[in-house]
Design a protein around this motif. Structure first.
Motif, PDB file in Angstrom:
ATOM      1  N   PRO A 159       0.801  -1.254   0.043  1.00  0.00           N
ATOM      2  CA  PRO A 159       0.137   0.038   0.034  1.00  0.00           C
ATOM      3  C   PRO A 159       0.881   1.351  -0.110  1.00  0.00           C
ATOM      4  N   SER A 160       1.662   1.327  -0.890  1.00  0.00           N
ATOM      5  CA  SER A 160       2.751   2.646  -0.974  1.00  0.00           C
ATOM      6  C   SER A 160       1.772   3.740  -1.232  1.00  0.00           C
ATOM      7  N   LEU A 161       2.225   4.711  -0.685  1.00  0.00           N
ATOM      8  CA  LEU A 161       1.637   6.076  -0.851  1.00  0.00           C
ATOM      9  C   LEU A 161       2.273   6.879  -2.141  1.00  0.00           C
ATOM     10  N   GLU A 162       3.507   6.636  -2.276  1.00  0.00           N
ATOM     11  CA  GLU A 162       4.320   7.044  -3.511  1.00  0.00           C
ATOM     12  C   GLU A 162       5.382   5.880  -4.033  1.00  0.00           C
ATOM     13  N   ASP A 163       5.204   5.694  -5.160  1.00  0.00           N
ATOM     14  CA  ASP A 163       6.154   4.767  -5.881  1.00  0.00           C
ATOM     15  C   ASP A 163       6.244   4.816  -7.278  1.00  0.00           C
TER      16      ASP A 163
END
Length: 421
Positions: A320-324
């Motif tokens: 559940p990355s918030l930025e990638d």
């Protein structure tokens, strides 16, 4: 063709893993590729490191100290920005001089300064720069977190405060370095290439999109029960996997994962008996007590064969990355036939085909993240999902496919400027 790949680390971090895989892919497709790194971690003959460890360590510490001062002696955000105020001149090294193309990757934390990048450009050698984050297109940050100042000019960075505008100063230095220069930028995802083209720093530059490669001979499906037995994981439970180099990194979304698992258990109490969580990465023990399901902390694993076993042991991988950008972990999981669940952010929707080989949840939506995990475990045609994962990786991220696209980029960069207009 001789290509020199430049990256701060040989193995540690996503950019290092991707750069190493690209080197192998190029060598397997007829290119004489070498890596130049600050931190050499193996005895590979095609990887060379910088001389003078004390100097590179001093560069790293000095840059952190300057940033720390501008953060008013706070550690928050200390490693989320780089100012490239010090580094090492690599242009006199024999590996540099014999190369036809200089291929920059992640070169921060004392590897290359802006002055060093200017020295590289001054030699006239073609430069290709793979962007593993947005830093080459901003003043100091690696992830913009919604800030759009780099579209015009970075200044008054939200990470910093005080009268001295460090972001503006670094922005102007980057402008002077890049002005009139020919650099071919390669983003690992369409999302990042779209963002990079919005940057005023990169105006007029070539920005293309090529994904990272993966060795599908190594990362491939294996027997799930054998993988679990070798890792000491339960053979009679469903396993939800979370992987990150540092699992406590807020950007990787552990808090959302914790909340989603809590919600799943509240809605489906039977999961306490038939489902567990496996966590691969540093500080795994620090978060184990927060999860509502039994947890198996696997710690940090660097052996590729062991990592393959971890993926093959899982039923679903959640990131559940918030930025990638284009997470290697998603690619590795899919190559092993394990469906993935992630947020609709960055390059993740380019990798996961929603409800075909995984589930793309609405951004920061815990309810939808939980629904995605439930969907993969209980509602999807799991065998078909697994098959689609493997096919997606083979089609889009194989060594040969990625190497051929980079060779085209190198050949174009080697052409005289007039032919590239």
């Amino acid at each position: 063709m001789r290509v020199l790949i430049v990256n701060t680390s040989e193995r540690t971090g996503g950019a290092a893993v991707a750069a190493n895989r690209l080197m192998e892919a190029l060598k397997n497709n007829g290119v004489k590729a070498k890596m130049l790194v600050r931190d050499k971690e193996t005895d590979s003959l095609t990887v060379c490191d910088l001389a003078g460890k004390w100097r590179t360590q001093w560069n790293f510490l000095w840059e952190r100290f300057v940033i720390w001062l501008h953060l008013h002696f706070q550690r928050e955000h200390l490693f989320e920005m780089d100012i490239a105020n010090c580094g090492v001149d690599i242009t006199k090294l024999p590996e540099f001089q014999e190369a036809d193309v200089i291929h920059l990757h992640w070169v921060n934390q004392g590897m290359l300064s802006l002055k060093n990048i200017r020295q590289i450009l001054a030699t006239g050698k073609p430069v290709v720069w793979t962007m593993h984050d947005i830093w080459p297109a901003t003043a100091i940050c690696h992830y913009a977190r919604g800030c759009e100042a780099f579209h015009t000019e970075c200044r008054r960075c939200p990470f910093l405060s005080g009268p001295f505008d460090l972001a503006s100063r670094v922005w102007k230095r980057k402008q002077r370095v890049f002005a009139g220069q020919r650099i071919t930028y390669v983003a690992c995802s369409k999302w990042l290439s779209d963002e990079a083209r919005k940057s005023a720093l990169l105006k007029g530059q070539v920005v293309t999109n090529i994904p990272n490669p993966i060795d599908t001979r190594l990362f491939r499906p294996h027997d799930k029960q054998q993988a679990r037995q070798s890792l000491g994981l339960p053979s009679d439970k469903r396993i939800i996997l979370f992987v990150s180099q540092r699992v406590t990194d807020p950007r990787k979304g552990m808090n959302y994962f914790v909340d989603a698992v809590q919600q799943l258990v509240a809605q489906h109490p039977e999961m306490r008996q038939n489902t567990v969580v496996a966590i691969l990465g540093g500080h795994a023990d620090d978060v184990a007590s927060q999860l509502a399901l039994p947890v198996h902390p696997l710690g940090y694993v660097s052996t590729p064969q062991r990592i393959v076993q971890v993926y093959n042991s899982a039923d679903v991988f959640v990131l559940p990355s918030l930025e990638d950008n284009l997470p290697n972990t998603l690619m590795e999981s899919m190559a092993c036939g394990v469906p993935c669940v992630g947020f609709q952010v960055g390059g993740i929707p380019e990798m996961i085909d929603h409800q075909q080989n995984g589930y793309v949840a609405r951004f920061r939506d815990v309810d939808d993240l939980a629904a995605g995990i439930r969907y993969v475990l209980d509602e999807a045609d799991y065998a078909q999902f697994s098959k689609q994962c493997v096919q997606k990786v083979a089609h889009s991220y194989s060594q040969q496919s990625v190497a051929n696209r980079y060779i085209e980029v190198y050949e174009a960069a080697l052409q005289p400027k007039e032919l590239n207009r």
